[in-house]
Write an enzyme that holds these catalytic residues in place. Structure first.
Site, PDB file in Angstrom:
ATOM      1  N   ASP A 183      59.759  11.252  -1.878  1.00 19.67           N
ATOM      2  CA  ASP A 183      59.452  12.631  -2.261  1.00 19.67           C
ATOM      3  C   ASP A 183      60.704  13.160  -2.962  1.00 19.67           C
ATOM      4  OD1 ASP A 183      59.436  15.369  -2.354  1.00 19.67           O
ATOM      5  OD2 ASP A 183      58.726  15.670  -0.300  1.00 19.67           O
ATOM      6  N   HIS A 208      58.988  17.630   4.398  1.00 18.39           N
ATOM      7  CA  HIS A 208      58.172  18.796   4.040  1.00 18.39           C
ATOM      8  C   HIS A 208      56.750  18.504   4.527  1.00 18.39           C
ATOM      9  CE1 HIS A 208      55.977  21.469   1.265  1.00 18.39           C
ATOM     10  NE2 HIS A 208      57.117  22.111   1.082  1.00 18.39           N
ATOM     11  N   CYS A 235      58.125  25.142   5.167  1.00 14.33           N
ATOM     12  CA  CYS A 235      57.195  24.005   5.261  1.00 14.33           C
ATOM     13  C   CYS A 235      57.827  22.804   5.962  1.00 14.33           C
ATOM     14  CB  CYS A 235      56.662  23.587   3.890  1.00 14.33           C
ATOM     15  SG  CYS A 235      55.622  24.809   3.141  1.00 14.33           S
TER      16      CYS A 235
HETATM   17  N1  PMP Z   1      58.494  18.160  -0.842  1.00 16.32           N
HETATM   18  C1  PMP Z   1      59.577  18.940  -0.853  1.00 16.32           C
HETATM   19  C2  PMP Z   1      60.879  18.400  -0.358  1.00 16.32           C
HETATM   20  C3  PMP Z   1      59.477  20.246  -1.325  1.00 16.32           C
HETATM   21  O1  PMP Z   1      60.566  21.031  -1.320  1.00 16.32           O
HETATM   22  C4  PMP Z   1      58.240  20.727  -1.791  1.00 16.32           C
HETATM   23  C5  PMP Z   1      58.078  22.146  -2.279  1.00 16.32           C
HETATM   24  N2  PMP Z   1      58.672  23.110  -1.481  1.00 16.32           N
HETATM   25  C6  PMP Z   1      57.139  19.863  -1.768  1.00 16.32           C
HETATM   26  C7  PMP Z   1      57.307  18.586  -1.296  1.00 16.32           C
HETATM   27  C8  PMP Z   1      55.803  20.293  -2.267  1.00 16.32           C
HETATM   28  O2  PMP Z   1      55.861  20.529  -3.632  1.00 16.32           O
HETATM   29  P1  PMP Z   1      54.620  21.222  -4.386  1.00 16.32           P
HETATM   30  O3  PMP Z   1      54.351  22.479  -3.623  1.00 16.32           O
HETATM   31  O4  PMP Z   1      55.145  21.480  -5.750  1.00 16.32           O
HETATM   32  O5  PMP Z   1      53.497  20.274  -4.337  1.00 16.32           O
END
Ligand code: PMP
Length: 423
Positions: free
Chosen positions: A216, A139, A380
């Site tokens: 993550d 991400h 993302c």
């Molecule tokens: N890592 C992954 C794998 C995610 O799916 C997400 C959220 N889509 C994030 C990081 C970021 O999370 P947050 O927007 O809650 O900070």
């Protein structure tokens, strides 16, 4: 007891660990909504999960009965707020099996957790000529902070490749790690492909070469039991809002030995033990990393979300979501011109697909008209979709504990109808 309160507590001791999806749906008020005059079919839990009554009520109760600042007041209300705030920290410690509460740091979410580690640990250990390893399926939250750190430090960023099926290609990992590797950071479950990465094996390989690993866990905590001691990860971060809790609260777990050596992320109140005109003395863990008034209300309301997951149990969650995923995959594969992106044998709760001859955005818009909430675009993970798969995005349906087989059937039916309109 009002109807709402009943719905808050419907999963009582007598049916602990049982799984009745209708009973679970009853706990989530938003699922009663209609969108464009159709019942809401919410298939975007990978973006954010819906909230049960227990979380919503905990937020209300906090502001109605508990609100005051933490760790400072000697009056009763302040002590009660502090106790509730710290109770969630202890709950999280047990939930992920960390050894100490000093290793549990409140952050805003996964993005904040990664930025904290990149800006403190990364900043201290990465120097010119070093390298950091991540994967092609990260991400942006676990990619851009490391890209920026490496740019700042004149260090190299290396990417573990992803194959056509959506699995990491790990054959070259041993060679990729060298004596200048300072960090490996990777996603546990891909939010775009659904792949569950073999993180325990990867951590073992990295540790055998003396490289610390950050996980993550944004997409794994909602679906899989996390045990940080068993994994032996050095850092792990996740967001409350993806595991049925409030937005704006997340967790960073770090091994004490690393957290101790890291400089603070931000400076101000709460993270100091004393300040003189000549300078500050920093507070002990975890407060060293929690400058300023924290997000007390959302931390307090995160506890019932964890309790709900524990009450249902990860086995029930996985069984239910896996049956939704395999049924959805089988049905979707039967539709002409639809291709599923991410076909790992080891997947969790995410189904990404593309439609030959139609843009994902158009499919998403038509599905919305039919009451279905799915995600479209890069999710993302732009480099993964654009540069690895050569795609302008995908449509992504993702499942949570409240989704049903009927909803999957409806999705399949609507995808067929939308495809006929578009192609
Ligand atoms: N890592 C992954 C794998 C995610 O799916 C997400 C959220 N889509 C994030 C990081 C970021 O999370 P947050 O927007 O809650 O900070």
């Amino acid at each position: 007891m009002s109807t709402d309160d009943k719905r808050e507590t419907i999963l009582d001791e007598s049916n602990k660990n049982s799984f009745d999806v209708n009973e679970i749906r009853n706990l989530f008020p938003i699922l009663d909504l209609h969108v464009h005059d159709k019942p809401l079919v919410y298939l975007d839990s990978a973006a954010t999960t819906q909230k049960p009554f227990s979380v919503i009520r905990a937020l209300e109760r906090y502001y109605e009965q508990l609100n005051s600042n933490v760790h400072r007041a000697i009056y009763t209300l302040g002590e009660e707020a502090t106790a509730a705030f710290e109770e969630t920290r202890e709950k999280v410690r047990q939930f992920i099996n960390a050894e100490k509460t000093s290793e549990i740091i409140y952050v805003k979410g996964t993005t904040d957790g990664v930025n904290l580690v990149a800006s403190t640990f990364g900043e201290s250990v990465v120097n010119s000529g070093d390298n950091v390893i991540i994967t092609q399926m990260e991400h942006h939250s676990n990619m851009v902070p490391w890209q920026m750190l490496c740019k700042r430090k004149n260090a190299e960023i290396k990417y573990i490749p992803v194959d056509e099926k959506g699995d990491l290609v790990l054959d070259g990992l041993e060679d990729m790690i060298n004596e200048r590797t300072r960090m490996l950071s990777l996603v546990h479950v891909s939010n775009t492909l659904g792949t569950i990465n073999p993180i325990k094996k990867i951590i073992e390989i990295a540790h055998s070469r003396g490289v610390p690993v950050m996980i993550d866990a944004a997409q794994s905590v909602p679906h899989l039991k996390i045990d940080v001691v068993d994994l032996d990860c050095d850092f792990l971060t996740f967001s409350g809002h993806k595991v049925y809790g409030p937005t704006g609260i997340g967790i960073l777990y770090g091994k004490e030995k690393f957290l101790e050596m890291m400089p603070p992320y931000q400076f101000g109140g709460e993270m100091i033990i004393e300040v003189k005109f000549s300078g500050p003395k920093f507070n002990e863990l975890p407060y060293k990393f929690e400058a300023g008034t924290p997000n007390i209300a959302d931390a307090v309301a995160f506890k019932p979300a964890i309790e709900l997951v524990e009450q249902i149990g990860y086995k029930n969650i996985a069984d239910h979501e896996n049956s939704l995923l395999s049924f959805a995959t089988e049905m979707m594969e039967g539709i002409d011109g639809i291709r599923i992106i991410g076909n790992s044998d080891n997947k969790a709760a995410v189904m990404s697909f593309v439609i030959e001859g139609a843009h994902p955005y158009d499919m998403g818009t038509l599905l919305d008209q039919m009451g279905i909430a799915v995600r479209t675009g890069f999710h993302c993970t732009q480099p993964l979709l654009e540069e690895v798969y050569g795609l302008p995005g995908t449509v992504r349906a993702s499942f949570g504990i409240y989704n049903t087989i009927d909803e999957v059937n409806y999705l399949i039916d609507c995808v067929k109808r939308a495809r006929n309109m578009l192609v």
